[in-house]
Design a protein around this motif. Structure first.
Motif, PDB file in Angstrom:
ATOM      1  N   UNK A  44      12.335  15.365 -21.439  1.00 20.28           N
ATOM      2  CA  UNK A  44      12.039  14.026 -20.925  1.00 20.28           C
ATOM      3  C   UNK A  44      13.263  13.108 -20.902  1.00 20.28           C
ATOM      4  N   UNK A  45      14.332  13.526 -21.563  1.00 22.14           N
ATOM      5  CA  UNK A  45      15.552  12.720 -21.562  1.00 22.14           C
ATOM      6  C   UNK A  45      16.250  12.744 -20.203  1.00 22.14           C
ATOM      7  N   UNK A  46      16.076  13.835 -19.469  1.00 20.68           N
ATOM      8  CA  UNK A  46      16.843  14.013 -18.238  1.00 20.68           C
ATOM      9  C   UNK A  46      15.996  14.099 -16.971  1.00 20.68           C
ATOM     10  N   UNK A  47      14.724  14.477 -17.101  1.00 20.56           N
ATOM     11  CA  UNK A  47      13.895  14.681 -15.912  1.00 20.56           C
ATOM     12  C   UNK A  47      12.728  13.702 -15.871  1.00 20.56           C
ATOM     13  N   UNK A  48      12.264  13.416 -14.661  1.00 21.96           N
ATOM     14  CA  UNK A  48      11.078  12.590 -14.464  1.00 21.96           C
ATOM     15  C   UNK A  48       9.888  13.505 -14.188  1.00 21.96           C
TER      16      UNK A  48
END
Length: 212
Positions: A44-48
């Motif tokens: 969840x830090x990098x993708x939506x």
């Protein structure tokens, strides 16, 4: 062509992840695996993501704790979470799931068709929201290019209005499909999308020549 939505599947058992992938593959979206709450938070830090399917019973960080972390982050707090659980401890256990931020709570074994239908609704809402953001970004860029003049060119204004109308039509169709639904999480997400569409329409109408 619009990019596919990402769906996050969180479960510590590989066979459960495999089953979820088999059920959701028909949606033709991008399915991302996470074998723990920690892995989910990292993804969840990098993708939506359009929606998160989160197992409640996991070693270490369980589903409730994982959901709490997700809801504390500004970037991820609005992502719908569907809890999946193999046990049912009664109303208190279910209430804890909703209190943690879940929009739905499904006990295993679940009906594959029902789960796929619920996930599909959130994917549709996510896609409409992405379209809305694109139209808002385009409008913002054109306003900046025009030097923030009170009215922009008629041709451009017409194009923006037509694009917004297409999103509005799709959102209206989706709302009709959801009419009468007892799923509070889905209804709330749809209502949020409608409010954002209405706000963008008002802003666009205010740019028309002769508008005070």
């Amino acid at each position: 062509m619009m990019q596919k939505a990402k769906i996050l599947l969180v479960d510590d058992r590989p066979e459960n992840l495999l089953a979820l992938e088999a059920i959701l593959s028909a949606l033709d979206q991008t399915l991302v695996r996470a074998a723990s709450g920690e892995e989910a938070l990292k993804a969840l830090l990098t993708d939506d993501f359009a929606v998160i399917l989160l197992d409640v019973q996991m070693p270490g960080m369980d589903g409730f704790e994982t959901a709490a972390h997700i809801k504390r982050r500004e970037r991820t707090r609005d992502i719908p979470i569907i809890f999946l659980t193999a046990i049912n401890h009664g109303p208190h256990h279910t209430f804890r799931g909703y209190a943690a931020g879940a929009v739905d709570y499904i006990s295993k074994p679940f009906d594959p068709w029902v789960l796929r239908a619920k996930v599909s609704v959130f994917v549709d809402l996510y896609m409409k929201n992405c379209q809305l953001k694109e139209q808002a970004a385009l409008l913002r860029l054109q306003l900046e290019a025009s030097g923030n003049e009170p009215a922009i060119g008629g041709a451009l204004l017409g194009e923006l209005s037509a694009r917004l109308a297409a999103v509005e039509e799709q959102a209206e169709s989706l709302t009709k499909q959801l009419d009468g639904t007892e799923d509070g999480g889905v209804a709330a997400t749809a209502a949020h999308l409608e409010r954002k569409l209405a706000g963008l329409r008002r802003a666009l109408d205010a740019l028309r020549p002769g508008t005070d």
